[in-house]
Design a protein around this motif. Structure first.
Motif, PDB file in Angstrom:
ATOM      1  N   MET A   1       0.839  -1.159   0.000  1.00  0.00           N
ATOM      2  CA  MET A   1       0.000   0.000   0.000  1.00  0.00           C
ATOM      3  C   MET A   1       0.894   1.236   0.000  1.00  0.00           C
ATOM      4  SD  MET A   1      -1.613   0.460   3.791  1.00  0.00           S
ATOM      5  CE  MET A   1      -0.687  -0.481   4.967  1.00  0.00           C
ATOM      6  N   LYS A   2       0.355   2.320  -0.488  1.00  0.00           N
ATOM      7  CA  LYS A   2       1.109   3.569  -0.542  1.00  0.00           C
ATOM      8  C   LYS A   2       0.627   4.500   0.556  1.00  0.00           C
ATOM      9  CE  LYS A   2       2.203   3.315  -5.416  1.00  0.00           C
ATOM     10  NZ  LYS A   2       2.053   3.941  -6.737  1.00  0.00           N
ATOM     11  N   ILE A   3       1.600   5.179   1.165  1.00  0.00           N
ATOM     12  CA  ILE A   3       1.263   6.161   2.190  1.00  0.00           C
ATOM     13  C   ILE A   3       2.019   7.455   1.916  1.00  0.00           C
ATOM     14  CG2 ILE A   3       0.738   4.455   3.969  1.00  0.00           C
ATOM     15  CD1 ILE A   3       3.497   5.080   5.200  1.00  0.00           C
ATOM     16  N   ASN A  10      15.541  15.796   9.744  1.00  0.00           N
ATOM     17  CA  ASN A  10      16.321  14.598  10.077  1.00  0.00           C
ATOM     18  C   ASN A  10      15.618  13.314   9.628  1.00  0.00           C
ATOM     19  OD1 ASN A  10      18.450  16.002  11.402  1.00  0.00           O
ATOM     20  ND2 ASN A  10      17.103  16.274  13.165  1.00  0.00           N
ATOM     21  N   ASN A  11      14.619  13.449   8.772  1.00  0.00           N
ATOM     22  CA  ASN A  11      13.825  12.326   8.272  1.00  0.00           C
ATOM     23  C   ASN A  11      13.037  11.605   9.362  1.00  0.00           C
ATOM     24  OD1 ASN A  11      14.431  12.713   5.583  1.00  0.00           O
ATOM     25  ND2 ASN A  11      16.286  11.481   5.715  1.00  0.00           N
ATOM     26  N   ARG A  12      12.751  12.308  10.464  1.00  0.00           N
ATOM     27  CA  ARG A  12      11.913  11.749  11.518  1.00  0.00           C
ATOM     28  C   ARG A  12      10.455  11.854  11.069  1.00  0.00           C
ATOM     29  NH1 ARG A  12      13.451   8.649  15.067  1.00  0.00           N
ATOM     30  NH2 ARG A  12      12.158   9.531  16.680  1.00  0.00           N
ATOM     31  N   LEU A  13       9.702  10.801  11.284  1.00  0.00           N
ATOM     32  CA  LEU A  13       8.301  10.749  10.878  1.00  0.00           C
ATOM     33  C   LEU A  13       7.471  11.670  11.758  1.00  0.00           C
ATOM     34  CD1 LEU A  13       6.117   9.411   9.100  1.00  0.00           C
ATOM     35  CD2 LEU A  13       5.887   7.681  10.886  1.00  0.00           C
ATOM     36  N   LEU A  14       6.857  12.684  11.150  1.00  0.00           N
ATOM     37  CA  LEU A  14       5.997  13.614  11.870  1.00  0.00           C
ATOM     38  C   LEU A  14       4.528  13.236  11.751  1.00  0.00           C
ATOM     39  CD1 LEU A  14       7.662  16.988  10.800  1.00  0.00           C
ATOM     40  CD2 LEU A  14       8.009  15.702  12.936  1.00  0.00           C
ATOM     41  N   ASN A  15       4.145  12.770  10.558  1.00  0.00           N
ATOM     42  CA  ASN A  15       2.756  12.454  10.288  1.00  0.00           C
ATOM     43  C   ASN A  15       2.690  11.527   9.089  1.00  0.00           C
ATOM     44  OD1 ASN A  15      -0.002  12.501  10.480  1.00  0.00           O
ATOM     45  ND2 ASN A  15      -0.253  14.631   9.840  1.00  0.00           N
ATOM     46  N   TRP A  16       1.603  10.782   8.966  1.00  0.00           N
ATOM     47  CA  TRP A  16       1.421   9.946   7.784  1.00  0.00           C
ATOM     48  C   TRP A  16      -0.069   9.803   7.508  1.00  0.00           C
ATOM     49  CZ3 TRP A  16      -1.122   5.225   7.568  1.00  0.00           C
ATOM     50  CH2 TRP A  16      -1.441   4.645   8.790  1.00  0.00           C
ATOM     51  N   ALA A  17      -0.369   9.428   6.268  1.00  0.00           N
ATOM     52  CA  ALA A  17      -1.753   9.207   5.835  1.00  0.00           C
ATOM     53  C   ALA A  17      -1.728   8.243   4.655  1.00  0.00           C
ATOM     54  CB  ALA A  17      -2.408  10.521   5.426  1.00  0.00           C
ATOM     55  N   TYR A  18      -2.835   7.594   4.426  1.00  0.00           N
ATOM     56  CA  TYR A  18      -2.926   6.710   3.259  1.00  0.00           C
ATOM     57  C   TYR A  18      -2.892   7.544   1.990  1.00  0.00           C
ATOM     58  CZ  TYR A  18      -4.148   3.022   6.522  1.00  0.00           C
ATOM     59  OH  TYR A  18      -4.124   2.124   7.556  1.00  0.00           O
ATOM     60  N   ALA A  19      -2.275   6.995   0.959  1.00  0.00           N
ATOM     61  CA  ALA A  19      -2.166   7.696  -0.324  1.00  0.00           C
ATOM     62  C   ALA A  19      -2.932   6.927  -1.395  1.00  0.00           C
ATOM     63  CB  ALA A  19      -0.701   7.832  -0.732  1.00  0.00           C
ATOM     64  N   VAL A  34       5.728  10.086  -0.936  1.00  0.00           N
ATOM     65  CA  VAL A  34       4.905   8.885  -1.048  1.00  0.00           C
ATOM     66  C   VAL A  34       5.850   7.687  -1.011  1.00  0.00           C
ATOM     67  CG1 VAL A  34       3.310   7.572  -2.497  1.00  0.00           C
ATOM     68  CG2 VAL A  34       3.123  10.066  -2.389  1.00  0.00           C
ATOM     69  N   ILE A  35       5.572   6.764  -0.084  1.00  0.00           N
ATOM     70  CA  ILE A  35       6.363   5.534  -0.016  1.00  0.00           C
ATOM     71  C   ILE A  35       5.419   4.346  -0.067  1.00  0.00           C
ATOM     72  CG2 ILE A  35       8.224   6.633   1.296  1.00  0.00           C
ATOM     73  CD1 ILE A  35       7.201   5.183   3.788  1.00  0.00           C
ATOM     74  N   GLU A  36       5.966   3.196  -0.318  1.00  0.00           N
ATOM     75  CA  GLU A  36       5.178   1.971  -0.375  1.00  0.00           C
ATOM     76  C   GLU A  36       5.558   1.093   0.810  1.00  0.00           C
ATOM     77  OE1 GLU A  36       3.423  -0.802  -3.912  1.00  0.00           O
ATOM     78  OE2 GLU A  36       4.852   0.779  -4.340  1.00  0.00           O
ATOM     79  N   VAL A  37       4.547   0.618   1.543  1.00  0.00           N
ATOM     80  CA  VAL A  37       4.768  -0.244   2.704  1.00  0.00           C
ATOM     81  C   VAL A  37       3.851  -1.455   2.596  1.00  0.00           C
ATOM     82  CG1 VAL A  37       5.496   1.634   4.242  1.00  0.00           C
ATOM     83  CG2 VAL A  37       3.091   1.020   4.120  1.00  0.00           C
ATOM     84  N   ASP A  38       4.240  -2.538   3.292  1.00  0.00           N
ATOM     85  CA  ASP A  38       3.407  -3.740   3.298  1.00  0.00           C
ATOM     86  C   ASP A  38       2.201  -3.569   4.222  1.00  0.00           C
ATOM     87  OD1 ASP A  38       5.072  -5.074   1.507  1.00  0.00           O
ATOM     88  OD2 ASP A  38       6.346  -5.836   3.117  1.00  0.00           O
ATOM     89  N   ASP A  39       2.431  -2.903   5.361  1.00  0.00           N
ATOM     90  CA  ASP A  39       1.349  -2.670   6.318  1.00  0.00           C
ATOM     91  C   ASP A  39       1.680  -1.433   7.147  1.00  0.00           C
ATOM     92  OD1 ASP A  39       3.241  -3.581   8.262  1.00  0.00           O
ATOM     93  OD2 ASP A  39       2.615  -5.624   7.850  1.00  0.00           O
ATOM     94  N   ALA A  40       0.767  -1.046   8.012  1.00  0.00           N
ATOM     95  CA  ALA A  40       0.933   0.189   8.789  1.00  0.00           C
ATOM     96  C   ALA A  40       1.647  -0.047  10.119  1.00  0.00           C
ATOM     97  CB  ALA A  40      -0.431   0.830   9.028  1.00  0.00           C
ATOM     98  N   ILE A  41       2.312  -1.171  10.273  1.00  0.00           N
ATOM     99  CA  ILE A  41       3.029  -1.474  11.507  1.00  0.00           C
ATOM    100  C   ILE A  41       4.306  -0.641  11.581  1.00  0.00           C
ATOM    101  CG2 ILE A  41       4.258  -3.286  12.762  1.00  0.00           C
ATOM    102  CD1 ILE A  41       2.186  -5.252  11.614  1.00  0.00           C
ATOM    103  N   GLY A  42       4.553  -0.057  12.732  1.00  0.00           N
ATOM    104  CA  GLY A  42       5.771   0.717  12.947  1.00  0.00           C
ATOM    105  C   GLY A  42       5.678   2.173  12.561  1.00  0.00           C
ATOM    106  N   LEU A  43       4.508   2.619  12.137  1.00  0.00           N
ATOM    107  CA  LEU A  43       4.344   4.025  11.746  1.00  0.00           C
ATOM    108  C   LEU A  43       4.044   4.875  12.978  1.00  0.00           C
ATOM    109  CD1 LEU A  43       2.257   3.476   8.499  1.00  0.00           C
ATOM    110  CD2 LEU A  43       4.623   4.227   8.659  1.00  0.00           C
ATOM    111  N   TYR A  44       5.025   4.978  13.855  1.00  0.00           N
ATOM    112  CA  TYR A  44       4.870   5.719  15.100  1.00  0.00           C
ATOM    113  C   TYR A  44       5.346   7.151  14.898  1.00  0.00           C
ATOM    114  CZ  TYR A  44       4.818   0.888  16.740  1.00  0.00           C
ATOM    115  OH  TYR A  44       4.545  -0.434  16.894  1.00  0.00           O
TER     116      TYR A  44
END
Length: 98
Positions: A1-3, A10-19, A34-44
């Motif tokens: 899936m794309k998010i 510093n490339n720290r994740l601030l926010n994410w959403a489905y794309a 936009v990146i591609e991930v297998d699932d939403a695990i670890g998106l802290y």
């Protein structure tokens, strides 16, 4: 899936959403990547980095330990006090019978 991911300098994740799955992978003109991930695990948010288009959670981060525990409501506190009082009265009454 794309998010869609928003990161700091510093490339720290601030926010994410489905794309939209039709969006191309990579940086956008809209301030996110936009990146591609297998699932939403670890998106802290604030506890992961984006490295080479992959999500890298902080080592040792436990999202369950990070959740605040709510204080009991006034009603819950009152019920707990009443329950304790009733238990104490029952204990005194049963000791009188001995």
């Amino acid at each position: 899936m794309k998010i869609k991911v928003w990161t700091d300098s510093n490339n720290r994740l601030l926010n994410w959403a489905y794309a939209d799955e039709n969006r191309p992978v990579g940086p956008s003109d809209e301030g996110f990547e936009v990146i591609e991930v297998d699932d939403a695990i670890g998106l802290y948010e604030n506890h992961a980095s984006i490295v080479d288009g992959k999500v890298v959670p902080d080592a040792g981060y436990d999202p369950d330990a990070d959740r605040p525990t709510p204080d009991p409501s006034p009603e819950q506190q009152m019920l707990a006090a009443l329950t304790l009082e009733v238990a104490q009265m029952k204990a005194v009454k049963s000791s009188d019978l001995l």
